[in-house]
Design an enzyme around this catalytic site. Structure first.
Site, PDB file in Angstrom:
ATOM      1  N   ASP A   1       0.805  -1.225   0.000  1.00 60.56           N
ATOM      2  CA  ASP A   1       0.000   0.000   0.000  1.00 60.56           C
ATOM      3  C   ASP A   1       0.841   1.278   0.000  1.00 60.56           C
ATOM      4  OD1 ASP A   1      -2.809  -0.756   0.009  1.00 60.56           O
ATOM      5  OD2 ASP A   1      -2.471  -1.638   1.989  1.00 60.56           O
TER       6      ASP A   1
ATOM      7  N   ARG B   1       1.096  -1.593   7.216  1.00 59.52           N
ATOM      8  CA  ARG B   1       1.502  -0.305   6.655  1.00 59.52           C
ATOM      9  C   ARG B   1       2.464   0.469   7.568  1.00 59.52           C
ATOM     10  NH1 ARG B   1      -2.786   3.111   3.553  1.00 59.52           N
ATOM     11  NH2 ARG B   1      -0.774   3.828   2.786  1.00 59.52           N
TER      12      ARG B   1
ATOM     13  N   HIS C   1     -11.429   6.047   5.381  1.00 53.80           N
ATOM     14  CA  HIS C   1     -10.832   7.239   5.982  1.00 53.80           C
ATOM     15  C   HIS C   1     -11.810   8.413   5.885  1.00 53.80           C
ATOM     16  CE1 HIS C   1      -6.722   5.456   4.755  1.00 53.80           C
ATOM     17  NE2 HIS C   1      -6.698   5.531   6.068  1.00 53.80           N
TER      18      HIS C   1
ATOM     19  N   CYS D   1      -4.949  10.290  -2.143  1.00 47.28           N
ATOM     20  CA  CYS D   1      -3.986   9.515  -1.362  1.00 47.28           C
ATOM     21  C   CYS D   1      -2.667   9.247  -2.073  1.00 47.28           C
ATOM     22  CB  CYS D   1      -4.607   8.214  -0.875  1.00 47.28           C
ATOM     23  SG  CYS D   1      -5.560   7.387  -2.091  1.00 47.28           S
TER      24      CYS D   1
HETATM   25  C1  CIR Z   1      -5.523   0.783   2.714  1.00 46.29           C
HETATM   26  O1  CIR Z   1      -6.523   0.118   2.994  1.00 46.29           O
HETATM   27  O2  CIR Z   1      -4.809   1.259   3.576  1.00 46.29           O
HETATM   28  C2  CIR Z   1      -5.176   0.999   1.260  1.00 46.29           C
HETATM   29  N1  CIR Z   1      -5.554  -0.163   0.495  1.00 46.29           N
HETATM   30  C3  CIR Z   1      -5.861   2.233   0.703  1.00 46.29           C
HETATM   31  C4  CIR Z   1      -5.443   3.494   1.344  1.00 46.29           C
HETATM   32  C5  CIR Z   1      -6.067   4.682   0.715  1.00 46.29           C
HETATM   33  N2  CIR Z   1      -5.611   5.866   1.349  1.00 46.29           N
HETATM   34  C6  CIR Z   1      -6.346   6.952   1.501  1.00 46.29           C
HETATM   35  O3  CIR Z   1      -7.515   6.982   1.152  1.00 46.29           O
HETATM   36  N3  CIR Z   1      -5.785   7.980   2.097  1.00 46.29           N
END
Ligand code: CIR
Length: 256
Positions: A59, A84, A165, A249
Protein backbone atom coordinates in the site's frame (compact mmCIF):
# COMPACT_ATOMS: atom_id res chain seq x y z
CA UNK A 1 5.54 23.98 -5.06
CA UNK A 2 6.48 20.39 -4.41
CA UNK A 3 4.51 17.19 -3.96
CA UNK A 4 5.65 13.95 -2.38
CA UNK A 5 4.83 10.76 -4.31
CA UNK A 6 5.88 7.13 -3.96
CA UNK A 7 6.06 4.55 -6.79
CA UNK A 8 3.60 1.65 -6.95
CA UNK A 9 4.63 -1.61 -5.30
CA UNK A 10 4.58 -4.61 -7.65
CA UNK A 11 2.53 -6.24 -4.87
CA UNK A 12 -0.20 -3.56 -4.98
CA UNK A 13 -2.88 -6.24 -5.46
CA UNK A 14 -2.13 -7.52 -1.93
CA UNK A 15 -3.00 -4.18 -0.35
CA UNK A 16 -5.48 -3.80 2.52
CA UNK A 17 -9.22 -3.91 1.77
CA UNK A 18 -11.91 -3.03 4.29
CA UNK A 19 -15.14 -1.94 2.63
CA UNK A 20 -14.97 -3.47 -0.87
CA UNK A 21 -14.43 -6.89 -2.44
CA UNK A 22 -11.04 -7.84 -3.86
CA UNK A 23 -10.94 -7.81 -7.68
CA UNK A 24 -8.01 -8.42 -10.06
CA UNK A 25 -5.57 -5.49 -10.28
CA UNK A 26 -3.45 -4.74 -13.36
CA UNK A 27 -0.17 -3.57 -11.80
CA UNK A 28 1.32 -2.48 -15.15
CA UNK A 29 -1.72 -0.30 -15.73
CA UNK A 30 -1.45 1.00 -12.16
CA UNK A 31 2.16 2.03 -12.83
CA UNK A 32 1.07 3.81 -16.00
CA UNK A 33 -1.78 5.58 -14.16
CA UNK A 34 0.63 6.60 -11.41
CA UNK A 35 2.96 8.09 -14.04
CA UNK A 36 0.07 10.06 -15.53
CA UNK A 37 -0.98 11.26 -12.08
CA UNK A 38 2.57 12.55 -11.50
CA UNK A 39 2.56 14.21 -14.94
CA UNK A 40 -0.70 15.98 -14.08
CA UNK A 41 0.96 17.38 -10.93
CA UNK A 42 4.11 18.31 -12.93
CA UNK A 43 2.09 20.08 -15.57
CA UNK A 44 0.42 22.14 -12.85
CA UNK A 45 3.79 23.33 -11.57
CA UNK A 46 4.40 20.81 -8.78
CA UNK A 47 7.88 19.35 -8.69
CA UNK A 48 7.34 15.73 -7.64
CA UNK A 49 9.67 14.47 -4.91
CA UNK A 50 9.84 10.67 -5.01
CA UNK A 51 10.12 8.56 -1.89
CA UNK A 52 12.03 5.34 -2.68
CA UNK A 53 9.61 2.62 -3.77
CA UNK A 54 9.35 -0.65 -1.84
CA UNK A 55 7.74 -3.73 -3.40
CA UNK A 56 7.44 -5.33 0.06
CA UNK A 57 4.92 -2.65 1.11
CA UNK A 58 1.80 -3.20 -1.07
CA UNK A 59 0.00 0.00 0.00
CA UNK A 60 3.02 2.31 0.01
CA UNK A 61 1.89 4.18 -3.15
CA UNK A 62 -0.81 5.73 -0.93
CA UNK A 63 1.78 8.12 0.48
CA UNK A 64 -0.83 10.50 1.90
CA UNK A 65 -1.36 8.09 4.78
CA UNK A 66 2.28 8.25 5.96
CA UNK A 67 2.74 11.98 6.52
CA UNK A 68 0.65 15.14 6.99
CA UNK A 69 2.04 18.62 6.35
CA UNK A 70 1.14 21.75 8.31
CA UNK A 71 3.17 24.54 6.76
CA UNK A 72 6.79 23.67 7.59
CA UNK A 73 5.80 20.93 10.04
CA UNK A 74 5.77 17.36 8.70
CA UNK A 75 3.96 14.92 10.98
CA UNK A 76 4.93 11.31 10.27
CA UNK A 77 1.88 9.20 11.04
CA UNK A 78 1.41 5.94 12.90
CA UNK A 79 -0.55 3.84 10.40
CA UNK A 80 -3.50 1.95 11.85
CA UNK A 81 -2.95 -1.14 9.67
CA UNK A 82 0.01 -3.18 10.87
CA UNK A 83 1.05 -4.03 7.29
CA UNK A 84 1.50 -0.31 6.66
CA UNK A 85 3.57 0.66 9.74
CA UNK A 86 6.94 0.48 7.96
CA UNK A 87 5.83 2.94 5.27
CA UNK A 88 6.77 5.95 7.38
CA UNK A 89 10.50 5.02 7.52
CA UNK A 90 11.38 5.93 3.92
CA UNK A 91 8.99 8.90 3.95
CA UNK A 92 10.80 10.21 7.05
CA UNK A 93 14.19 9.66 5.34
CA UNK A 94 13.06 11.65 2.30
CA UNK A 95 11.74 14.54 4.42
CA UNK A 96 14.84 14.64 6.63
CA UNK A 97 16.91 14.60 3.40
CA UNK A 98 15.00 17.65 2.14
CA UNK A 99 15.57 19.36 5.51
CA UNK A 100 19.33 18.77 5.42
CA UNK A 101 19.49 20.06 1.85
CA UNK A 102 18.07 23.39 2.99
CA UNK A 103 14.27 23.07 3.04
CA UNK A 104 12.67 24.68 6.10
CA UNK A 105 11.12 21.53 7.53
CA UNK A 106 10.52 20.30 11.02
CA UNK A 107 9.71 16.58 11.32
CA UNK A 108 7.56 15.23 14.17
CA UNK A 109 5.89 11.83 14.60
CA UNK A 110 2.80 10.22 16.08
CA UNK A 111 3.83 7.28 18.28
CA UNK A 112 2.13 3.97 19.16
CA UNK A 113 -0.20 3.19 20.88
CA UNK A 114 -1.53 6.24 19.04
CA UNK A 115 -2.54 5.51 15.46
CA UNK A 116 -3.28 8.04 12.75
CA UNK A 117 -3.54 7.70 8.95
CA UNK A 118 -3.05 10.79 6.80
CA UNK A 119 -6.23 9.92 4.90
CA UNK A 120 -8.14 10.79 8.07
CA UNK A 121 -6.85 14.36 8.17
CA UNK A 122 -8.78 17.10 6.36
CA UNK A 123 -7.35 20.63 6.67
CA UNK A 124 -9.53 23.66 6.04
CA UNK A 125 -7.64 26.85 6.89
CA UNK A 126 -6.63 26.48 10.55
CA UNK A 127 -9.21 23.78 11.31
CA UNK A 128 -7.98 20.21 11.14
CA UNK A 129 -10.76 17.61 11.00
CA UNK A 130 -9.53 14.15 12.00
CA UNK A 131 -11.56 11.02 11.30
CA UNK A 132 -11.68 8.53 14.15
CA UNK A 133 -12.53 5.12 12.76
CA UNK A 134 -10.83 1.93 11.65
CA UNK A 135 -7.35 3.42 11.34
CA UNK A 136 -7.05 6.47 13.59
CA UNK A 137 -7.59 6.24 17.35
CA UNK A 138 -8.19 8.77 20.11
CA UNK A 139 -4.57 8.69 21.26
CA UNK A 140 -3.40 9.54 17.73
CA UNK A 141 -5.79 12.48 17.62
CA UNK A 142 -4.63 13.60 21.10
CA UNK A 143 -0.97 13.56 19.97
CA UNK A 144 -1.80 15.52 16.83
CA UNK A 145 -3.76 18.07 18.89
CA UNK A 146 -0.80 18.48 21.26
CA UNK A 147 1.47 19.23 18.27
CA UNK A 148 -0.93 21.59 16.50
CA UNK A 149 -2.73 23.58 19.21
CA UNK A 150 0.40 25.62 20.10
CA UNK A 151 0.79 26.35 16.39
CA UNK A 152 -2.65 27.92 16.17
CA UNK A 153 -4.64 25.05 14.65
CA UNK A 154 -7.87 23.69 16.04
CA UNK A 155 -8.18 19.89 15.86
CA UNK A 156 -11.73 18.54 15.53
CA UNK A 157 -12.31 14.78 15.85
CA UNK A 158 -15.06 13.30 13.64
CA UNK A 159 -16.33 9.70 13.97
CA UNK A 160 -15.98 7.73 10.69
CA UNK A 161 -17.83 4.43 10.24
CA UNK A 162 -19.05 4.39 6.65
CA UNK A 163 -15.78 4.52 4.72
CA UNK A 164 -12.09 3.73 5.26
CA UNK A 165 -10.83 7.24 5.98
CA UNK A 166 -12.46 10.62 6.61
CA UNK A 167 -11.16 11.75 3.20
CA UNK A 168 -12.58 8.66 1.46
CA UNK A 169 -15.88 10.42 2.23
CA UNK A 170 -15.15 14.14 2.16
CA UNK A 171 -12.61 16.59 0.76
CA UNK A 172 -12.72 20.38 0.44
CA UNK A 173 -12.87 22.71 -2.54
CA UNK A 174 -10.48 25.70 -2.57
CA UNK A 175 -13.26 27.85 -1.06
CA UNK A 176 -13.56 25.47 1.91
CA UNK A 177 -16.85 23.86 0.82
CA UNK A 178 -16.79 20.22 1.85
CA UNK A 179 -17.90 17.80 -0.88
CA UNK A 180 -18.76 14.11 -0.76
CA UNK A 181 -21.47 11.52 -1.32
CA UNK A 182 -24.02 11.81 1.53
CA UNK A 183 -24.04 8.03 2.11
CA UNK A 184 -20.29 8.16 2.85
CA UNK A 185 -20.40 10.93 5.46
CA UNK A 186 -21.32 10.17 9.07
CA UNK A 187 -21.63 13.79 10.23
CA UNK A 188 -22.02 16.39 7.45
CA UNK A 189 -23.30 18.84 10.10
CA UNK A 190 -19.81 19.31 11.59
CA UNK A 191 -18.69 21.15 8.46
CA UNK A 192 -19.51 24.79 7.86
CA UNK A 193 -20.69 24.10 4.27
CA UNK A 194 -21.40 20.62 2.91
CA UNK A 195 -22.28 20.10 -0.74
CA UNK A 196 -23.53 16.60 -1.67
CA UNK A 197 -21.93 14.95 -4.71
CA UNK A 198 -23.80 12.49 -6.96
CA UNK A 199 -21.02 9.84 -6.95
CA UNK A 200 -18.92 7.92 -4.44
CA UNK A 201 -15.22 8.79 -4.67
CA UNK A 202 -15.84 12.37 -5.81
CA UNK A 203 -12.71 13.60 -4.02
CA UNK A 204 -10.71 16.68 -5.02
CA UNK A 205 -7.02 17.55 -4.78
CA UNK A 206 -6.60 21.33 -4.79
CA UNK A 207 -4.02 22.37 -7.40
CA UNK A 208 -4.57 26.12 -7.04
CA UNK A 209 -7.35 28.49 -6.01
CA UNK A 210 -9.31 27.79 -9.20
CA UNK A 211 -8.26 24.25 -10.13
CA UNK A 212 -8.80 20.79 -8.71
CA UNK A 213 -7.75 17.27 -9.70
CA UNK A 214 -10.47 14.57 -9.76
CA UNK A 215 -10.81 10.91 -10.74
CA UNK A 216 -12.11 10.03 -14.21
CA UNK A 217 -14.65 7.72 -12.53
CA UNK A 218 -16.85 10.60 -11.28
CA UNK A 219 -18.02 12.53 -14.40
CA UNK A 220 -21.28 13.84 -12.93
CA UNK A 221 -19.49 15.29 -9.89
CA UNK A 222 -16.80 16.73 -12.18
CA UNK A 223 -19.49 18.49 -14.23
CA UNK A 224 -21.12 19.80 -11.04
CA UNK A 225 -17.82 21.26 -9.78
CA UNK A 226 -16.98 22.72 -13.22
CA UNK A 227 -20.39 24.38 -13.07
CA UNK A 228 -19.28 26.13 -9.86
CA UNK A 229 -16.54 27.86 -11.84
CA UNK A 230 -13.62 25.52 -11.13
CA UNK A 231 -11.26 24.05 -13.71
CA UNK A 232 -11.09 20.27 -13.23
CA UNK A 233 -8.16 18.11 -14.38
CA UNK A 234 -9.08 14.42 -14.47
CA UNK A 235 -6.90 11.34 -14.08
CA UNK A 236 -7.82 7.68 -14.41
CA UNK A 237 -6.92 5.89 -11.15
CA UNK A 238 -9.09 2.79 -11.63
CA UNK A 239 -6.43 0.35 -10.36
CA UNK A 240 -5.95 2.32 -7.12
CA UNK A 241 -9.71 2.65 -6.60
CA UNK A 242 -9.83 -1.18 -6.53
CA UNK A 243 -7.68 -0.93 -3.37
CA UNK A 244 -9.90 1.75 -1.77
CA UNK A 245 -7.61 4.55 -2.84
CA UNK A 246 -8.89 7.88 -4.11
CA UNK A 247 -7.27 10.80 -5.89
CA UNK A 248 -5.96 12.46 -2.70
CA UNK A 249 -3.99 9.52 -1.36
CA UNK A 250 -1.34 9.36 -4.11
CA UNK A 251 0.45 12.59 -3.15
CA UNK A 252 1.20 15.00 -0.34
CA UNK A 253 1.65 18.67 -1.19
CA UNK A 254 4.52 20.24 0.71
CA UNK A 255 3.89 23.60 2.41
CA UNK A 256 0.21 24.26 2.81
C1 CIR B 1 -5.52 0.78 2.71
O1 CIR B 1 -6.52 0.12 2.99
O2 CIR B 1 -4.81 1.26 3.58
C2 CIR B 1 -5.18 1.00 1.26
N1 CIR B 1 -5.55 -0.16 0.49
C3 CIR B 1 -5.86 2.23 0.70
C4 CIR B 1 -5.44 3.49 1.34
C5 CIR B 1 -6.07 4.68 0.72
N2 CIR B 1 -5.61 5.87 1.35
C6 CIR B 1 -6.35 6.95 1.50
O3 CIR B 1 -7.52 6.98 1.15
N3 CIR B 1 -5.78 7.98 2.10
Amino acid sequence: MRALVRPTSRRLAEGQLTHIERVPVDVDLAEQQWGEYCLALDSWGFETVRVAGDDALPDSVFVEDAVVMFGDLAVLTSPGAESRRAETDAVGDTLRGLATSGAALEVAAIELPGTLDGGDVLKIDRTVYVGQGGRTNGDGIRQLRALLTPRGYSVVGVPVTKVLHLKSGVTALPDGTVVGHPDDVDHPEVFERFLPMPEHGAAVVVLDSGTVLMAASVPASTALIEGLGYRVITVDISEFEKLEGCVTCLSVRLRD
